[in-house]
Design an enzyme around this catalytic site. Structure first.
Site, PDB file in Angstrom:
ATOM      1  CD  GLU A  20      -2.475  -1.138   2.830  1.00 34.10           C
ATOM      2  OE1 GLU A  20      -3.519  -1.784   2.969  1.00 34.10           O
ATOM      3  OE2 GLU A  20      -1.881  -0.608   3.794  1.00 34.10           O
ATOM      4  CG  ASP A 202     -12.312  -6.385   0.763  1.00 38.97           C
ATOM      5  OD1 ASP A 202     -11.125  -6.017   0.874  1.00 38.97           O
ATOM      6  OD2 ASP A 202     -13.121  -6.363   1.707  1.00 38.97           O
TER       7      ASP A 202
HETATM    8  N1  SAH Z   1      -4.799 -11.364   2.318  1.00 37.42           N
HETATM    9  C1  SAH Z   1      -3.940 -10.229   2.286  1.00 37.42           C
HETATM   10  C2  SAH Z   1      -3.931  -9.550   3.601  1.00 37.42           C
HETATM   11  C3  SAH Z   1      -5.090  -8.627   3.750  1.00 37.42           C
HETATM   12  S1  SAH Z   1      -5.217  -8.119   5.396  1.00 37.42           S
HETATM   13  C4  SAH Z   1      -2.547 -10.628   1.907  1.00 37.42           C
HETATM   14  O1  SAH Z   1      -2.298 -11.802   1.810  1.00 37.42           O
HETATM   15  O2  SAH Z   1      -1.698  -9.749   1.688  1.00 37.42           O
HETATM   16  C5  SAH Z   1      -6.136  -6.778   5.263  1.00 37.42           C
HETATM   17  C6  SAH Z   1      -5.387  -5.463   5.303  1.00 37.42           C
HETATM   18  O3  SAH Z   1      -6.092  -4.621   4.442  1.00 37.42           O
HETATM   19  C7  SAH Z   1      -5.440  -4.811   6.670  1.00 37.42           C
HETATM   20  O4  SAH Z   1      -4.367  -3.936   6.851  1.00 37.42           O
HETATM   21  C8  SAH Z   1      -6.799  -4.079   6.647  1.00 37.42           C
HETATM   22  O5  SAH Z   1      -6.754  -2.812   7.274  1.00 37.42           O
HETATM   23  C9  SAH Z   1      -7.122  -3.941   5.159  1.00 37.42           C
HETATM   24  N2  SAH Z   1      -8.400  -4.550   4.711  1.00 37.42           N
HETATM   25  C10 SAH Z   1      -8.767  -4.595   3.402  1.00 37.42           C
HETATM   26  N3  SAH Z   1      -9.983  -5.154   3.282  1.00 37.42           N
HETATM   27  C11 SAH Z   1     -10.412  -5.487   4.521  1.00 37.42           C
HETATM   28  C12 SAH Z   1     -11.609  -6.100   5.037  1.00 37.42           C
HETATM   29  N4  SAH Z   1     -12.617  -6.463   4.247  1.00 37.42           N
HETATM   30  N5  SAH Z   1     -11.692  -6.309   6.360  1.00 37.42           N
HETATM   31  C13 SAH Z   1     -10.680  -5.932   7.170  1.00 37.42           C
HETATM   32  N6  SAH Z   1      -9.542  -5.360   6.744  1.00 37.42           N
HETATM   33  C14 SAH Z   1      -9.395  -5.107   5.432  1.00 37.42           C
END
Ligand code: SAH
Length: 242
Positions: A20, A202
């Site tokens: 990010e 998402d």
């Molecule tokens: N699966 C991803 C990790 C995503 S974790 C990977 O493998 O890289 C989610 C990160 O994005 C966190 O920092 C959070 O703040 C943000 N985020 C994005 N969508 C989210 C959602 N639906 N719920 C919670 N956090 C979300």
């Protein structure tokens, strides 16, 4: 007339994921100036713009996403660098029922809160758990830079339980993520101006699995995030760089 925002001498951008942050680090040509394990600190030449990353987990070599590292990041930012504005930038899930679409960029509106902290004890504990921390006024920035405004809610999960959903609905939440409320709590404790800017990767109340949708839209959202964060930083920061 919507009042203009005041200007800030030093702005700190607090971020969880390296992916990010990369577009912003490149745009401002920020250099790594310090490492407060695990927090990585980047800055411009006169240190009027800081970017603090949550860093990597020592054991799993993944970004330290979530509230623990976010709290530590905010403490490092405030105690070591005394910025006068903290902006938590990142990606998030959006509620289509509140008008959110992929790659929309939101600015925190009214308050940020938690949706996974339930402390049903007498006194102030239930409200303490929900958080409801203050953010700077968003109307001027939202209208000038065409950002959506919404209540942001945090938890330590990418998914949610039925109870989490009820709490988010009761709080009129538009944006769900994992850091903003933790940082806002530290900011409240230190009387530090705070806001959050989040790009939607998402749709929380949509039909796609969050993890798949998140990965597919991550780059698109990170670029959208960069464009809006740059516009806001350029608007709010005093022009103190030579
Ligand atoms: N699966 C991803 C990790 C995503 S974790 C990977 O493998 O890289 C989610 C990160 O994005 C966190 O920092 C959070 O703040 C943000 N985020 C994005 N969508 C989210 C959602 N639906 N719920 C919670 N956090 C979300």
């Amino acid at each position: 007339m919507i009042p203009k925002r005041k200007k800030y001498q030093c702005i700190a951008l607090l971020m969880a994921m390296e992916g990010e942050a990369k577009p912003l680090i490149a745009h401002y040509n920020l250099k790594k100036i310090a490492f407060h394990n695990p927090i990585e600190v980047y800055a411009n030449t006169d240190k009027s713009l800081l970017l603090l990353l949550n860093g990597k987990d020592k054991r799993h070599q993944v970004d330290n996403i979530g509230t623990q590292a976010a709290t530590l990041n905010a403490f490092v930012a405030i105690s070591q660098y005394q910025p006068d504005l903290i902006i938590n930038c990142g990606t998030a899930g959006g509620f289509s029922s509140k008008g959110a679409a992929i790659a929309d960029v939101y600015i925190a509106h009214k308050k940020v809160c938690f949706h996974d902290r339930r402390i049903d004890l007498p006194g102030g504990f239930p409200d303490y758990a929900l958080g409801n921390y203050p953010v700077i006024a968003s109307d001027y920035l939202a209208s000038k830079f065409k950002l959506k405004q919404g209540i942001i809610s945090s938890s330590d999960a990418l998914d949610y339980t039925p109870k989490d959903m009820l709490i988010m609905q009761a709080n009129d939440v538009s944006v769900k993520e994992m850091e903003a409320a933790a940082i806002a709590w530290v900011c409240q404790q230190y009387n530090q101006d705070f806001t959050a800017i989040k790009a939607i990767t998402d749709i929380v109340d949509g039909k796609h699995a969050t993890a798949t949708e998140f990965l597919e839209n991550f780059q698109l959202a990170s670029e959208a995030l960069k464009t809006k964060v740059v516009a806001i930083v350029d608007e709010l920061k005093m022009k103190n760089e030579v």
